[in-house]
Scaffold this motif. Sequence first.
Motif, PDB file in Angstrom:
ATOM      1  N   THR A 157       0.817  -1.222   0.000  1.00  0.00           N
ATOM      2  CA  THR A 157       0.000   0.000   0.000  1.00  0.00           C
ATOM      3  C   THR A 157       0.852   1.273   0.000  1.00  0.00           C
ATOM      4  OG1 THR A 157      -0.223  -0.136   2.409  1.00  0.00           O
ATOM      5  CG2 THR A 157      -1.961  -1.144   1.094  1.00  0.00           C
ATOM      6  N   PRO A 158       0.266   2.395  -0.487  1.00  0.00           N
ATOM      7  CA  PRO A 158       0.993   3.665  -0.591  1.00  0.00           C
ATOM      8  C   PRO A 158       0.790   4.530   0.658  1.00  0.00           C
ATOM      9  CG  PRO A 158      -1.113   3.884  -1.669  1.00  0.00           C
ATOM     10  CD  PRO A 158      -1.089   2.507  -1.063  1.00  0.00           C
ATOM     11  N   PHE A 159       1.483   5.675   0.680  1.00  0.00           N
ATOM     12  CA  PHE A 159       1.429   6.528   1.870  1.00  0.00           C
ATOM     13  C   PHE A 159       0.166   7.384   1.940  1.00  0.00           C
ATOM     14  CE2 PHE A 159       2.905   9.764  -1.098  1.00  0.00           C
ATOM     15  CZ  PHE A 159       2.224  10.889  -0.656  1.00  0.00           C
ATOM     16  N   ASN A 160      -0.514   7.592   0.806  1.00  0.00           N
ATOM     17  CA  ASN A 160      -1.475   8.702   0.798  1.00  0.00           C
ATOM     18  C   ASN A 160      -2.818   8.373   1.433  1.00  0.00           C
ATOM     19  OD1 ASN A 160      -2.097   7.105  -1.455  1.00  0.00           O
ATOM     20  ND2 ASN A 160      -3.051   8.814  -2.503  1.00  0.00           N
ATOM     21  N   LYS A 183       1.867  -5.374   3.460  1.00  0.00           N
ATOM     22  CA  LYS A 183       3.099  -4.570   3.560  1.00  0.00           C
ATOM     23  C   LYS A 183       2.665  -3.105   3.428  1.00  0.00           C
ATOM     24  CE  LYS A 183       5.925  -2.392   1.782  1.00  0.00           C
ATOM     25  NZ  LYS A 183       6.158  -0.954   2.154  1.00  0.00           N
ATOM     26  N   GLU A 186       5.969   2.371   4.284  1.00  0.00           N
ATOM     27  CA  GLU A 186       6.952   2.583   5.351  1.00  0.00           C
ATOM     28  C   GLU A 186       6.967   4.039   5.815  1.00  0.00           C
ATOM     29  OE1 GLU A 186       7.363   2.263   2.219  1.00  0.00           O
ATOM     30  OE2 GLU A 186       9.338   2.859   1.473  1.00  0.00           O
ATOM     31  N   VAL A 234      -1.172  -0.878  -4.671  1.00  0.00           N
ATOM     32  CA  VAL A 234      -1.602   0.492  -4.970  1.00  0.00           C
ATOM     33  C   VAL A 234      -0.411   1.397  -4.707  1.00  0.00           C
ATOM     34  CG1 VAL A 234      -3.208   2.360  -4.434  1.00  0.00           C
ATOM     35  CG2 VAL A 234      -4.010   0.007  -4.352  1.00  0.00           C
ATOM     36  N   GLY A 235      -0.065   2.232  -5.693  1.00  0.00           N
ATOM     37  CA  GLY A 235       1.069   3.140  -5.529  1.00  0.00           C
ATOM     38  C   GLY A 235       1.413   3.779  -6.859  1.00  0.00           C
ATOM     39  N   SER A 236       2.669   4.144  -7.021  1.00  0.00           N
ATOM     40  CA  SER A 236       3.069   4.899  -8.209  1.00  0.00           C
ATOM     41  C   SER A 236       3.150   3.995  -9.438  1.00  0.00           C
ATOM     42  CB  SER A 236       4.435   5.534  -7.961  1.00  0.00           C
ATOM     43  OG  SER A 236       5.389   4.516  -7.769  1.00  0.00           O
ATOM     44  N   MET A 258      -2.375   2.534 -10.059  1.00  0.00           N
ATOM     45  CA  MET A 258      -1.158   3.350 -10.126  1.00  0.00           C
ATOM     46  C   MET A 258      -1.453   4.848 -10.267  1.00  0.00           C
ATOM     47  SD  MET A 258       1.011   0.649 -12.377  1.00  0.00           S
ATOM     48  CE  MET A 258       0.056   0.889 -13.840  1.00  0.00           C
ATOM     49  N   CYS A 291      -4.786   9.984  -5.491  1.00  0.00           N
ATOM     50  CA  CYS A 291      -4.672   9.451  -6.851  1.00  0.00           C
ATOM     51  C   CYS A 291      -5.819   9.937  -7.715  1.00  0.00           C
ATOM     52  CB  CYS A 291      -4.649   7.932  -6.828  1.00  0.00           C
ATOM     53  SG  CYS A 291      -6.198   7.240  -6.258  1.00  0.00           S
ATOM     54  N   GLU A 391       2.756  13.140 -13.125  1.00  0.00           N
ATOM     55  CA  GLU A 391       1.909  13.245 -11.930  1.00  0.00           C
ATOM     56  C   GLU A 391       2.701  14.018 -10.879  1.00  0.00           C
ATOM     57  OE1 GLU A 391       1.420   9.732  -9.414  1.00  0.00           O
ATOM     58  OE2 GLU A 391      -0.712  10.217  -9.203  1.00  0.00           O
TER      59      GLU A 391
END
Length: 508
Positions: A157-160, A183, A186, A234-236, A258, A291, A391
């Motif tokens: 997973t992403p930070f946002n 995961k 971080e 999910v992320g960049s 993405m 996103c 982006e």
Amino acid sequence: MSAPSAASANTPTVKLLINGEFVESATTEWRDIVNPATQEVLARVPFATRAEIDAAVGAAHAAFAQWKTTPIGTRARIMLKYQALIREHMPRIAKILTAEQGKTLPDAEGDIFRGLEVVEHAASIGTLQLGEFAENVASGVDTYTLRQPIGVCAGITPFNFPAMIPLWMFPMAIVCGNTFVLKPSEQDPLSTMALVELAIEAGIPRGVLNVVHGGKEVVDALCTHETIKAVSFVGSTAVGTHVYNLASQHGKRVQSMMGAKNHAVVLPDANREQTLNALVGAGFGAAGQRCMATSAVVLVGQAREWLPDLIARSKTLKVNAGVEPNTDLGPVVSRTAKERIESLIAKGVEEGATLALDGRGVRVQGYEQGNFVGPTIFTGVTTEMTIYRTEIFGPVLVVLEVDTLDDAIALVNGNPFGNGVGLFTQSGAAARKFQSEIDIGQVGINIPIPVPVPFFSFTGSRGSKLGDLGPYGKQVVQFYTQTKTVTSRWFDDAASSAGGVNTTISLR
Ligand code: NAD
């Protein structure tokens, strides 16, 4: 090697979750979790060792045997309890989320709430995981399908959205009968871990949900692990493409959501007040780190005359720490993110766009160390410019002007991303043409951020997605299950041998 740290001996550490136990990592590699408004170190997160990853995956594998046969009602009732616990603890978790991520407290509650809705939906698994049945496909023969769980699944997973996106993943995977290794980002795993603790409290059995922390090495280990059957990412775009390719090559089912460049197309007949509010809110809310944030505004025909109003309204937004009341934009997540956004703003100027509103250099009293970037607007933007093609993931709106709706549709369809798009108009005919011709997976009509509720699925497309099936809704039940088709015939005791041997492919 650990990164240089501002942590002290008293700084708390984030735990791994392996086989139902929250355990301290034995790693030597740690990273600070930093409050983006103050630079205070909140905690340290470990980068799990290979042995810890194997232990987490092994626990998930062992737990699968029993969990997959656990009755649907039992699984659903855990989700019912879980949604109640999340609701009860929402204000506490929102504070953790704002401290580590930066978004405003009301928006942090929104982050948790949009995830909570998925948990509520997961409680309906009884009807979501139904198979199909056809009677008499041949004489006395029936065919039916079973939707069976696939085994150990992993989520990255992403930070946002540290609450919503983990909640897109493990509740639906687990309620379908799978076991899971998560995961989290971080950069801000604390709110995710608070939600994981509640999941365990809700009754998710030992080993069914596991958590490992880390970066590239941990992600690559999950993508290549022979026991893991499916990976949700999910992320960049860069990382999502890597994850998709690596995990696919290792035989896994993969979904990668993405990056994006989401356009808002404004026709001159739109409701002016509502539209301007929508553009400003969707462009600058969460400091543009969504996103589905509006990042490119396309003014059609005379709507170009609204530009001064758009700039004036954007100037009224209040930039402050997310914990302060009435804040519109908090800081961006890290100093690195701020530097990246500011360098893209500089690039826009260098490439000849007009910087109509410059959010660099914002100073916030009491939070002088915060990673603040104020609302920024570029006009005179063309499609070759870096600020249009990239982006930015910050509070930066690029404005383009075209003459007709057809021009706007061609412009949006020419952009490689396909996450979301909005059309602002009072014309039903224009809206119908737009929804039909636009090649973007999620369309808003007078809705700036068209993220579907969980009984639909998240359907980003083209450069914003790899894999066929999106998160939550019916699609994710397909993603987290495999279909077994059973064709059966039962003979009466009195059945004769009429018909004899059948040497053809036809059912008789
Ligand atoms: P990111 O790609 O940097 O990180 C996502 C995850 O990948 C993290 O868990 C991270 O630890 C891991 N990772 C980072 N670098 C890696 C590498 N080299 N190899 C393997 N794993 C790696 O994304 P982010 O900055 O945390 O999140 C922001 C991005 O996510 C934006 O591009 C945004 O558009 C996107 N996003 C997309 C959606 C969607 O639904 N389409 C939703 C939210 C965010």
